[in-house]
Design a protein around this motif. Structure first.
Motif, PDB file in Angstrom:
ATOM      1  N   PRO A  57       7.827   2.068  -6.604  1.00  0.00           N
ATOM      2  CA  PRO A  57       7.240   3.354  -7.036  1.00  0.00           C
ATOM      3  C   PRO A  57       7.411   4.262  -5.656  1.00  0.00           C
ATOM      4  N   ASP A  58       7.122   5.576  -6.243  1.00  0.00           N
ATOM      5  CA  ASP A  58       7.416   6.741  -5.207  1.00  0.00           C
ATOM      6  C   ASP A  58       6.805   6.605  -4.020  1.00  0.00           C
ATOM      7  N   TRP A  59       5.187   6.574  -4.183  1.00  0.00           N
ATOM      8  CA  TRP A  59       4.494   6.058  -2.987  1.00  0.00           C
ATOM      9  C   TRP A  59       5.212   5.246  -1.972  1.00  0.00           C
ATOM     10  N   PHE A  60       5.454   4.169  -2.470  1.00  0.00           N
ATOM     11  CA  PHE A  60       6.037   3.144  -1.559  1.00  0.00           C
ATOM     12  C   PHE A  60       7.349   3.657  -0.863  1.00  0.00           C
ATOM     13  N   VAL A  61       8.374   4.234  -1.688  1.00  0.00           N
ATOM     14  CA  VAL A  61       9.417   4.712  -0.861  1.00  0.00           C
ATOM     15  C   VAL A  61       9.079   5.917  -0.082  1.00  0.00           C
ATOM     16  N   ASP A  62       8.172   6.654  -0.225  1.00  0.00           N
ATOM     17  CA  ASP A  62       7.904   7.712   0.826  1.00  0.00           C
ATOM     18  C   ASP A  62       7.357   6.927   2.019  1.00  0.00           C
ATOM     19  N   ASP A  63       6.338   6.058   1.796  1.00  0.00           N
ATOM     20  CA  ASP A  63       5.636   5.386   3.003  1.00  0.00           C
ATOM     21  C   ASP A  63       6.967   4.690   3.684  1.00  0.00           C
ATOM     22  N   GLU A  64       7.581   4.058   3.039  1.00  0.00           N
ATOM     23  CA  GLU A  64       8.858   3.317   3.857  1.00  0.00           C
ATOM     24  C   GLU A  64       9.654   4.220   4.570  1.00  0.00           C
ATOM     25  N   ASN A  65      10.083   5.355   3.872  1.00  0.00           N
ATOM     26  CA  ASN A  65      10.881   6.463   4.903  1.00  0.00           C
ATOM     27  C   ASN A  65      10.156   6.854   5.959  1.00  0.00           C
ATOM     28  N   LYS A  66       8.941   6.931   5.907  1.00  0.00           N
ATOM     29  CA  LYS A  66       8.125   7.478   7.138  1.00  0.00           C
ATOM     30  C   LYS A  66       7.780   6.470   8.200  1.00  0.00           C
ATOM     31  N   ASN A  67       7.851   5.164   7.776  1.00  0.00           N
ATOM     32  CA  ASN A  67       7.120   4.277   8.673  1.00  0.00           C
ATOM     33  C   ASN A  67       8.270   3.148   8.923  1.00  0.00           C
ATOM     34  N   TYR A  68       9.200   2.918   8.442  1.00  0.00           N
ATOM     35  CA  TYR A  68       9.963   1.703   8.608  1.00  0.00           C
ATOM     36  C   TYR A  68      11.162   1.836   9.509  1.00  0.00           C
TER      37      TYR A  68
END
Length: 79
Positions: A57-68
């Protein structure tokens, strides 16, 4: 050939705030020493560095890009 990328890449079209500017200056100060530069480059590699997400999901990819990614150790006195 027509220009494919119409975005402007000059300093008048950048969206930096004072926090981004302070972090950039702090990282630049840290890179002046070879030992810190090497440590920062070494810290940027991890086992997930090339883990390309697919069918997520797009929300997961955005969160991963920010925090991973690991946070860079910028000393508070440089900020």
């Amino acid at each position: 050939l027509p220009i494919a990328d119409t975005r402007k890449y000059d300093s008048e079209n950048e969206d930096y705030d004072s926090d981004d500017y302070a972090k950039t200056l702090a990282l630049g100060t840290m890179i002046l020493r070879k030992s810190k530069e090497k440590a920062m480059v070494d810290a940027s590699y991890n086992r997930y560095a090339w883990n390309d997400p697919q069918d997520l999901p797009d929300w997961f990819v955005d969160d991963e890009n920010k925090n991973y990614r690991p946070q860079l150790p910028i000393p508070p006195d440089l900020l």
